[in-house]
Write an enzyme that holds these catalytic residues in place. Structure first.
Site, mmCIF file in Angstrom:
data_model
loop_
_atom_site.group_PDB
_atom_site.id
_atom_site.type_symbol
_atom_site.label_atom_id
_atom_site.label_comp_id
_atom_site.label_asym_id
_atom_site.label_seq_id
_atom_site.Cartn_x
_atom_site.Cartn_y
_atom_site.Cartn_z
ATOM 1 N N HIS A 80 0.875 -1.299 0.061
ATOM 2 C CA HIS A 80 0.006 -0.005 0.104
ATOM 3 C C HIS A 80 0.897 1.289 -0.026
ATOM 4 C CE1 HIS A 80 -3.170 -2.661 2.157
ATOM 5 N NE2 HIS A 80 -3.115 -3.048 0.848
ATOM 6 N N HIS A 241 -9.490 -1.425 -4.539
ATOM 7 C CA HIS A 241 -8.302 -2.122 -3.783
ATOM 8 C C HIS A 241 -7.452 -3.077 -4.325
ATOM 9 C CE1 HIS A 241 -5.866 -2.381 -0.274
ATOM 10 N NE2 HIS A 241 -5.869 -3.681 -0.562
ATOM 11 N N ASP A 245 -3.383 -2.393 -5.017
ATOM 12 C CA ASP A 245 -2.396 -3.538 -4.771
ATOM 13 C C ASP A 245 -1.791 -4.073 -5.938
ATOM 14 O OD1 ASP A 245 -3.089 -4.099 -1.953
ATOM 15 O OD2 ASP A 245 -4.472 -5.839 -2.469
ATOM 16 N N HIS A 268 -1.181 -11.338 -5.036
ATOM 17 C CA HIS A 268 0.176 -11.075 -4.962
ATOM 18 C C HIS A 268 1.092 -11.568 -5.676
ATOM 19 C CE1 HIS A 268 -0.955 -7.473 -2.267
ATOM 20 N NE2 HIS A 268 -1.430 -8.434 -1.444
HETATM 21 ZN ZN ZN Z 1 -3.887 -4.510 -0.136
#
Ligand code: ZN
Length: 290
Positions: A80, A241, A245, A268
């Protein structure tokens, strides 16, 4: 061709808070840095003041967050902050931490955008390094259905189209396409918060994570898809969001990125894999033309 110049903070900025997963109190100091320095983390609570560059080479696999490590020093949940720096076009910065995990704030990038705004940005002399997608790259995970496609753009932008396809109420079907600029990042993405399902919170707590976390630190959806003790800032806050990311993870390419990115169901590790492959493609092309 975008030949914007490198940028850094005009003065130091300090952010206090608590890490989302481990819950330790932490102070982060963001310092200006010279040209070609890049974004570099430093754990000032450790005897060895190891520098950890924000580059995909230093990623250590961890569930639900991005962790970097070098020479025994780790920094966690960096995405973030990296999103805020990339979104606001801060190329050079030292982020000093007094604990292993970045402060969470409200689970979005807003805390960091405010710190960057307070510090101010100065323009340096050298042109920014670029990482342009110049051939199509795909990452596909058959087990999860996650998919990334990256293609070259003709207009030198970073365009991210994301489709959140999840079987869970509250965050099931949302999609958004956005050209990432400092304005669009600050106005459309920065306040979008991390989200999780109530059942996931319980399994994270069972392994000792998120014990100090409350519904004020992120969005927790109940089984019917309602945010617990919270209200959504926008109906599609979750997909916003996810894009935030991605911007943070893509910053691990260590350069200003351009290309058209199309993602579904990714996490991720898929973001990291995509950036690795884009960098490898460019390295291969450079070797062939050398
Ligand atoms: Zn996040």
């Amino acid at each position: 061709m975008n030949m914007r110049r490198q940028r850094t903070l005009a003065r130091p900025a300090r952010v206090h808070g608590r890490g989302l997963f481990h819950g330790h109190d932490v102070t982060m100091t963001l310092l200006p840095a010279p040209e070609y320095h890049g974004i570099v983390f430093q754990r000032v609570d450790l005897t060895a003041r190891v520098l950890i560059p924000a580059r995909v080479e230093y990623v250590t696999p961890a569930p639900r967050r991005t962790v970097l490590s070098r020479l025994g020093a780790e920094v966690e949940t960096v995405e973030h902050l990296l999103a805020a720096l990339a979104g606001m076009q801060v190329d050079n910065c030292i982020a000093q931490l007094t604990a292993a995990e970045c402060p969470n704030g409200d689970g979005s990038s807003q805390l960091f955008v405010e710190a960057i705004d307070t510090a101010g940005i100065i323009i340096q002399s050298a042109p920014v390094a670029t990482l342009d997608v110049n051939t199509s790259v795909t990452v596909h995970d058959e087990a999860t259905g996650a998919r990334w496609t990256a293609r070259p753009t003709t207009d030198d932008t970073l365009r991210i189209e994301y489709e959140l396809l999840s079987p869970f109420p509250g965050c099931d079907r949302q999609s958004l396409c956005i050209d990432v600029t400092p304005d669009s990042f600050a106005n459309e993405l920065a306040t979008a918060r991390t989200f999780v399902r109530e059942s996931e919170v319980q399994s994270l707590r069972a392994v000792g994570l998120g014990r100090r976390t409350t519904p004020a630190d992120l969005i927790v959806f109940d089984a019917e898809g309602r945010p617990i003790q919270n209200a959504l800032r926008r109906p599609d806050e979750c997909v916003r969001h996810k894009i935030l990311d991605c911007i943070g993870d893509f910053a691990l390419g260590g350069a200003r990125l351009s290309g058209e990115f199309c993602g579904q169901r990714t996490g991720h590790r898929h973001n990291h894999e995509l950036i690795r492959q884009i960098k490898d493609t460019q390295l291969g092309q450079r070797r062939r033309t050398a």
